[in-house]
Design an enzyme around this catalytic site. Structure first.
Site, short mmCIF file in Angstrom:
data_model
loop_
_atom_site.label_atom_id
_atom_site.label_comp_id
_atom_site.label_asym_id
_atom_site.label_seq_id
_atom_site.Cartn_x
_atom_site.Cartn_y
_atom_site.Cartn_z
N LYS A 109 -5.45 -11.03 1.31
CA LYS A 109 -6.35 -10.10 0.85
C LYS A 109 -7.68 -10.95 -0.01
CE LYS A 109 -3.91 -6.34 1.43
NZ LYS A 109 -4.61 -5.44 1.99
N LYS A 217 -0.72 2.02 11.41
CA LYS A 217 0.33 1.77 10.49
C LYS A 217 1.00 3.27 10.90
CE LYS A 217 -2.01 -0.79 7.08
NZ LYS A 217 -2.61 -1.10 5.79
#
Length: 338
Positions: A109, A217
Site C-alpha cells: 500500500k 473482486k
C-alpha cells in the site's frame, strides 16, 4: 432467473461478527461483517460502512450467490496469492511479511493520507530487501494525482515493479499516467481496481485503453459469475483480489480465480493473515505461496466469541433489510443489474 431468498430466511441465518486486525488496514483495527448460511454454504456481506445501499446491493448479491446458487466448476485447485503490506513504517515490514510465510509476490500500500513519498519508497525498498526475487506491485487506491503518480512510479520503479494498482482516481487520469510512463520509458504496468468495481460501467476502463490489466473482486462486482463475464468482455489480464474478507469471502475469491481461463498473476487473496482471528477453524491462508481450493465453514464457537455488540448487530441487520429491498426491485442477471 433464480428467486431471491426471502428477507426472513436471511435474517434467520445471519451472524454479525467483529474481528480484530493485526495491523491497521483502511484505517480500521476491527472488521465487521455479516455472514449468511444458505443451503449450499456460507456467504459474506461486508460492504464498508460508507457504501450506500445501491452499491452494497452487489455485495449482497455475491453473498447470496455463494450460499444459494453455488460457484462455477474450477479449472485449477491451487491459487497463487500475494502477501499484502499495509502502509506501515518500513521497520515493521519484516513482521508483516512473516505472517504470510513463503510468497512469490507482494502488494504494498502506498499514497496513504498523511504520509509522504519518502515513506512509500522506504516501505517498498524494505520489501525488496526482504524478498529480493519477489514480484512487487503497489496499490495507491487512487491517492495520487497524475503528476504525483508519474513522479512516484518513476522513483518506485527503481526496485522493479510488476504493476501499479489504481495510481489515480479517474479513468482519464489512468490513461494519462499510462501514456506518460510509456513515453518516459518507465517499466510499470497500470492496473485498474476502483475504476472497474466502482464504475456504473466496469468495462469503460478497457475501452478507454486506460489499463494494462484489471483487478476484480467478487463482492463489489456482484458475484463470481458476473466477475467472469466482466473479465471476458474486458479482454484484459485479470488479478483476483479481496475486500478484506473473512475466509468465507476469500472462498468466493478463490472460486473466481479457479474458474478464470488464465491466471497470469498471483491473487490478492491472502488477507486473512491480516486478521488476529477468523471465523473458521481451517482459515484460508497461504501455504507455500498458494491457497488450496476448499470450502469454508463458519465455526459456531468463533461466531459466538466474536459476535458484534447488540447495537452493531442491529445496525447490520437494518442494513440487510434495506439492501435486500434494493435487490427486490432490481433483479437482473443473478440477483442484481449487470
Amino acid at each position: 432467473m433464480p428467486a431471491l431468498p426471502s428477507l426472513e430466511e436471511l435474517l434467520d441465518s445471519a451472524h454479525v461478527v467483529s474481528l480484530p486486525m493485526r495491523v491497521k488496514f483502511r484505517g480500521i483495527m476491527e472488521r465487521e461483517t455479516l455472514l449468511l448460511r444458505g443451503p449450499l454454504g456460507w456467504g459474506e456481506f461486508c460492504p464498508f460502512p460508507e457504501y450506500d445501499d445501491d452499491e452494497s446491493s452487489r455485495w449482497l448479491a455475491a453473498a447470496l450467490e455463494a450460499g444459494w446458487l453455488g460457484f462455477p466448476p474450477p479449472l485449477r485447485g491451487r491459487i497463487p496469492v500475494n502477501a499484502t503490506v499495509p502502509a506501515v513504517p518500513a521497520e515493521r515490514v519484516p513482521d508483516v511479511l512473516a505472517r504470510f510465510g513463503r510468497v512469490d509476490a507482494v502488494k504494498i500500500k502506498v499514497a496513504e493520507r498523511g504520509q509522504e513519498l519518502v515513506d512509500d519508497v522506504a516501505r517498498v525498498q524494505a520489501v525488496r530487501e526482504a524478498l529480493p526475487d519477489a514480484a512487487l506491485r503497489v496499490d495507491a487506491n487512487g491517492g495520487w494525482d497524475v503528476e504525483q503518480a508519474v513522479e512516484a512510479l518513476g522513483k518506485l520503479s527503481a526496485v522493479g515493479l510488476e504493476y501499479a494498482e489504481q495510481p489515480v482516481p479517474t479513468i482519464e487520469g489512468l490513461a494519462e499516467v499510462r501514456r506518460r510512463l510509456v513515453a518516459a520509458g518507465t517499466p510499470v504496468l497500470i492496473a485498474a481496481d476502483e475504476s472497474v468495481r466502482k464504475e456504473d460501467d466496469p468495462l469503460r476502463v478497457a475501452r478507454a485503453g486506460a489499463a494494462d490489466l484489471i483487478v476484480v473482486k467478487v463482492a463489489p462486482l456482484g458475484g463470481v459469475q458476473r466477475a467472469l463475464d466482466i473479465v471476458e468482455q474486458a479482454g484484459l489480464p485479470a488479478v483476483v483480489s479481496s475486500a478484506l474478507d473473512t475466509s468465507v469471502g476469500i472462498r468466493a475469491g478463490l472460486a473466481l480465480a479457479a474458474a478464470l481461463p488464465s491466471l497470469p498473476y498471483a491473487c490478492g487473496l491472502g488477507t486473512v493473515s491480516l486478521f488476529a482471528s477468523d471465523i473458521t477453524l481451517d482459515p484460508l491462508v497461504a501455504d507455500d505461496g498458494a491457497i488450496t481450493l476448499r470450502e469454508s465453514v463458519a465455526d459456531p464457537g468463533l461466531l459466538e466469541q466474536y459476535a458484534a455488540s447488540g447495537e452493531r448487530r442491529d445496525w447490520w441487520l437494518d442494513r440487510l433489510r434495506r439492501v435486500h429491498s434494493v435487490l427486490e426491485g432490481n433483479q437482473h442477471g443473478l440477483f442484481t443489474d449487470p
